[in-house]
Write an enzyme that holds these catalytic residues in place. Structure first.
Site, PDB file in Angstrom:
ATOM      1  N   HIS A  59      40.036  43.802  34.936  1.00 56.62           N
ATOM      2  CA  HIS A  59      39.645  43.473  35.610  1.00 56.62           C
ATOM      3  C   HIS A  59      40.854  43.216  36.914  1.00 56.62           C
ATOM      4  CE1 HIS A  59      36.568  39.992  33.060  1.00 56.62           C
ATOM      5  NE2 HIS A  59      36.964  41.708  32.906  1.00 56.62           N
ATOM      6  N   GLU A  61      42.021  40.959  38.932  1.00 57.47           N
ATOM      7  CA  GLU A  61      42.730  39.939  39.047  1.00 57.47           C
ATOM      8  C   GLU A  61      44.021  40.935  38.602  1.00 57.47           C
ATOM      9  OE1 GLU A  61      39.082  37.631  39.289  1.00 57.47           O
ATOM     10  OE2 GLU A  61      39.527  39.777  38.681  1.00 57.47           O
ATOM     11  N   CYS A  84      37.830  34.259  36.169  1.00 58.41           N
ATOM     12  CA  CYS A  84      36.660  34.290  34.876  1.00 58.41           C
ATOM     13  C   CYS A  84      37.664  33.446  34.277  1.00 58.41           C
ATOM     14  CB  CYS A  84      36.581  35.990  34.392  1.00 58.41           C
ATOM     15  SG  CYS A  84      38.210  36.289  33.034  1.00 58.41           S
ATOM     16  N   CYS A  93      41.331  35.540  32.984  1.00 54.09           N
ATOM     17  CA  CYS A  93      42.104  36.493  34.398  1.00 54.09           C
ATOM     18  C   CYS A  93      42.878  34.869  34.964  1.00 54.09           C
ATOM     19  CB  CYS A  93      41.230  36.782  35.440  1.00 54.09           C
ATOM     20  SG  CYS A  93      40.783  38.518  35.776  1.00 54.09           S
TER      21      CYS A  93
END
Length: 367
Positions: A59, A61, A84, A93
């Site tokens: 992801h 982040e 998330c 994250c």
């Protein structure tokens, strides 16, 4: 979650727009996950950037935190969608953000995924991390239009595309290409940004298309080919058949001899059998659901006259690109789509003219 409206300044808008650009860059390439952009700032300077990985992982982040060469304590994170907070194929994250000692997280809109929806406010507040939302939310809703549609409808976001002559024909024996090279370049971009492309076997057998992305260096991001072929009539000499495997080619059919079925399977085609509706046509909404369950989130329909007409009838397009040439096809032309174009204008009221870098062609976007 804060009950008062958060306030933002010009710097906040600048950094969030940067995150949006990162998200747009990966749009259509992140599989079942949304394309997210992340910008980490400290003392009003950007210290790290992150995007969702190709096919959806890692992801954004996580990528921004991992690639940062500076101490993240007391930094501020701008992310294009709520981070998330749930465990899936990767840890949330929020865990990495908390561990990094970032002091503030800003995002425009709440994630529609119910596993995460609004949960970040409590998760971060419990760790004394400030959370703000609502920054440039209208722009974010545009960026995540397809993702929101996916989550709410459990269907792919469908983009239609049709190239027509000035006199509204889509086929001529004497002219293979109706529109110009500029329009073709935009078609390639649409293929790059969609993870599947749908045509009928009739179009395939007439045109013998490749349906790939021909932008240099991006052919590996060509969409999965989905063919509607009631009787398994796809020519086995076609490019699609000769280059098929279970990952890149799906044929949806309703009738076929055992011999044909075995030939298609042997060649690596993924076959899906569906019963036709009483009118003899496939149930297109059922097909969209099947494609969604196979992981398709953005579908490009490069249909001929009949397929485009059936999608229009049920209003299954989420947006539609009409490429119009400035020249007529004349007496050798076939398949006039004037009726379909009237239906398009009637059912899709928002019409935007896109005329940058298209030569004499005109491109209209309907939504």
């Amino acid at each position: 979650m804060s009950t008062r409206k958060d306030k933002f300044n010009q710097r906040d808008r600048f950094f969030m727009n940067l995150a949006f650009n990162l998200a747009r860059d990966r749009s259509g390439l992140t599989g079942e996950n949304p394309s997210v952009g992340c910008v980490i700032v400290k003392n009003d300077k950007v210290i790290s950037l992150g995007q969702t990985g190709i096919n959806g992982r890692p992801h954004a982040e996580f990528n921004a935190i991992k690639s940062c060469k500076y101490n993240l304590k007391d930094a501020k994170m701008y992310v294009s969608l709520e981070p998330c907070t749930h465990y899936g194929k990767t840890p949330p994250c929020s865990n990495f953000i908390i561990k990094s000692k970032i002091k503030e997280v800003i995002f425009p809109i709440i994630d529609v995924d119910k596993r995460t929806q609004s949960k970040s406010f409590k998760v971060f507040k419990d760790k004394n991390i400030k959370v703000k939302s609502g920054l440039l939310k209208n722009e974010a809703n545009k960026i995540y239009k397809s993702y929101i549609h996916n989550k709410n409808k459990k269907l792919p976001f469908v983009t239609g595309k049709l190239a027509v002559s000035k006199d509204n024909f889509i086929f001529s024996r004497n002219k293979k290409r109706i529109t110009n090279q500029y329009s073709d370049n935009i078609t390639q971009l649409l293929r790059y940004k969609n993870d599947a492309i749908l045509i009928s076997s009739k179009t395939l057998n007439i045109d013998n298309p490749k349906l790939n992305c021909r932008i240099r260096g991006l052919s590996k991001h060509s969409p999965r080919r989905v063919i509607l072929d009631k009787n398994l009539s796809t020519k086995q000499t076609s490019y699609i058949f000769r280059t098929s495997n279970r990952k890149n080619t799906i044929i949806i059919y309703s009738n076929g001899t055992k011999k044909k079925i075995n030939q298609f399977k042997k060649n690596g085609v993924k076959l899906i059998k569906l019963v036709n509706k009483s009118n003899g046509f496939f149930d297109l909404k059922l097909i969209l659901n099947k494609i969604y369950l196979l992981g398709c989130r953005n579908l490009l329909v490069e249909g001929g006259k009949t397929l485009t007409n059936n999608f229009l009838k049920d209003k299954l397009f989420n947006q539609f690109f009409l490429f119009q040439s400035d020249s007529n096809l004349g007496k050798n032309a076939k398949l006039n789509v004037a009726t379909q174009l009237r239906e398009l204008s009637f059912k899709y009221k928002t019409k935007c003219k896109l005329n940058s870098f298209t030569g004499n062609d005109i491109i209209y976007l309907y939504s």
